[in-house]
Design an enzyme around this catalytic site. Structure first.
Site, PDB file in Angstrom:
ATOM      1  N   CYS A   1      55.538  31.718  29.532  1.00  0.00           N
ATOM      2  CA  CYS A   1      55.081  31.809  28.149  1.00  0.00           C
ATOM      3  C   CYS A   1      55.973  30.957  27.248  1.00  0.00           C
ATOM      4  CB  CYS A   1      55.096  33.261  27.690  1.00  0.00           C
ATOM      5  SG  CYS A   1      54.671  33.485  25.947  1.00  0.00           S
TER       6      CYS A   1
ATOM      7  N   GLY B   1      20.108  36.757  36.061  1.00  0.00           N
ATOM      8  CA  GLY B   1      21.109  36.377  37.048  1.00  0.00           C
ATOM      9  C   GLY B   1      22.212  37.382  37.295  1.00  0.00           C
ATOM     10  N   SER B   2      21.959  38.656  37.041  1.00  0.00           N
ATOM     11  CA  SER B   2      22.967  39.683  37.332  1.00  0.00           C
ATOM     12  C   SER B   2      22.427  40.654  38.367  1.00  0.00           C
ATOM     13  CB  SER B   2      23.347  40.448  36.057  1.00  0.00           C
ATOM     14  OG  SER B   2      24.265  41.485  36.359  1.00  0.00           O
TER      15      SER B   2
ATOM     16  N   CYS C   1      57.859  33.796  24.698  1.00  0.00           N
ATOM     17  CA  CYS C   1      58.869  34.758  25.166  1.00  0.00           C
ATOM     18  C   CYS C   1      59.500  34.386  26.510  1.00  0.00           C
ATOM     19  CB  CYS C   1      58.267  36.157  25.244  1.00  0.00           C
ATOM     20  SG  CYS C   1      57.061  36.384  26.589  1.00  0.00           S
TER      21      CYS C   1
ATOM     22  N   CYS D   1      54.105  39.391  25.466  1.00  0.00           N
ATOM     23  CA  CYS D   1      54.221  39.296  24.007  1.00  0.00           C
ATOM     24  C   CYS D   1      52.883  39.149  23.295  1.00  0.00           C
ATOM     25  CB  CYS D   1      55.152  38.157  23.606  1.00  0.00           C
ATOM     26  SG  CYS D   1      54.439  36.486  23.847  1.00  0.00           S
TER      27      CYS D   1
ATOM     28  N   LEU E   1      16.324  30.765  38.466  1.00  0.00           N
ATOM     29  CA  LEU E   1      16.343  30.949  37.023  1.00  0.00           C
ATOM     30  C   LEU E   1      15.990  29.687  36.236  1.00  0.00           C
ATOM     31  CD1 LEU E   1      18.158  33.416  38.115  1.00  0.00           C
ATOM     32  CD2 LEU E   1      18.780  33.584  35.712  1.00  0.00           C
TER      33      LEU E   1
ATOM     34  N   HIS F   1      33.375  39.616  29.599  1.00  0.00           N
ATOM     35  CA  HIS F   1      34.535  39.571  30.499  1.00  0.00           C
ATOM     36  C   HIS F   1      35.552  38.507  30.097  1.00  0.00           C
ATOM     37  CE1 HIS F   1      31.890  41.522  33.842  1.00  0.00           C
ATOM     38  NE2 HIS F   1      32.285  42.387  32.939  1.00  0.00           N
TER      39      HIS F   1
END
Length: 280
Positions: free
Chosen positions: A182, A223-224, A185, A134, A267, A123
């Site tokens: 930006c 952990g998902s 641009c 741009c 975990l 992700h």
């Protein structure tokens, strides 16, 4: 899970990984909660926070202002998070040859900070920023300095930390925030280089993750909740391939029926115990 059941499941997990050197890891937000970064969902699988939606971000300058004001405040806490015992155990198991590549749904780069290698940031990562107009890319650290310079009197503070690095601010606090532009641009379309909800994961990352899944001798999910399809599809692919699957999370997941080993345990301690059992 009772202690005896936990020991039995841990023994089974250790045997699975010992028989499958280079086991692929798929990690999610639950691995980073012990670093102080909460996950999106509670034990019941329901969202605890409402994340920014991609269509809102690209379609509204007000939404971008709201996001960057919140993210400017939240970055202080998010960027200070450090790897926990779970990240450390994964890195040590990887260096010992027990684990292979890591596909992570997290955007915090704590796997890398712990010393892990061959990490696919499915992700993206919050440390990078991209211009949607741009395509220019820049460091979030550099952008943070620019936002501080452009907002010298912005005084909102929060001890909150959220999975996507922002915080909750009221409309009055947000209204005075100067949105970063930006450098190349001049557009106000800078976006953290992460996959927002409602946005597609880049094709090359998906293909790389499928290839790793197809090559893996086993798959370890950490952990998902697997509620989001972007991670669940790799568990489903592994099961279709006949690849052993193990899941370690605090709560039941969407993929439990596809796994040979399931542990609903913290975990950090569980992975530390696994590390000891494998003699890594």
């Amino acid at each position: 899970m009772a202690a005896a059941d936990t020991d039995t499941a841990l023994d089974a997990l250790a045997r699975m990984i010992e028989a499958a050197p280079g086991t692929l890891v798929l990690s999610g937000a639950g691995l980073s909660t012990e670093s102080g970064i909460p996950d999106y969902r509670g034990p019941d699988g329901e969202r605890r926070v409402t994340p920014m939606q991609y269509r809102d971000f690209v379609g509204s300058s007000e939404a971008r202002q709201r996001y960057w004001a919140r993210a400017f405040v939240g970055w202080r806490n998010f960027s200070a998070a450090a790897p926990n015992a779970g990240h450390d155990a994964v890195a040590r198991l990887q260096h010992g040859g027990h684990l292979g590549a890591i596909v992570t749904q997290n955007v915090d780069e704590l796997h890398q900070a712990a010393g892990a290698r061959d990490v696919v940031d499915l992700h993206g990562t919050l440390s990078q920023v991209v211009c949607l107009t741009c395509g220019d890319r820049t460091s979030r650290w550099d952008l943070d300095e620019r936002m501080a310079a452009d907002n010298p009197t912005f005084s909102a503070h929060s001890g909150e930390i959220r999975p996507d690095g922002d915080v909750t601010l009221d409309d009055v606090e947000v209204a005075g925030f100067v949105v970063p532009l930006c450098d190349v641009c001049g557009a106000d379309t800078l976006k953290p280089d992460v996959v927002f909800f409602g946005e597609s994961v880049p094709k090359e990352r998906v293909e790389r993750s499928f290839a790793l899944t197809d090559e893996a001798p086993a798959l370890l999910v950490l952990g998902s909740s697997l509620v989001v399809f972007s991670g669940y599809r790799f568990v489903r692919r592994a099961a279709q391939n006949g690849t052993p699957v193990a899941i370690v999370t605090l709560s039941p997941t969407r993929g439990d029926a596809l796994a040979g080993v399931v542990l609903n345990t913290p975990l950090g301690p569980t992975l530390t115990d696994l590390l000891a059992r494998l003699g890594a």
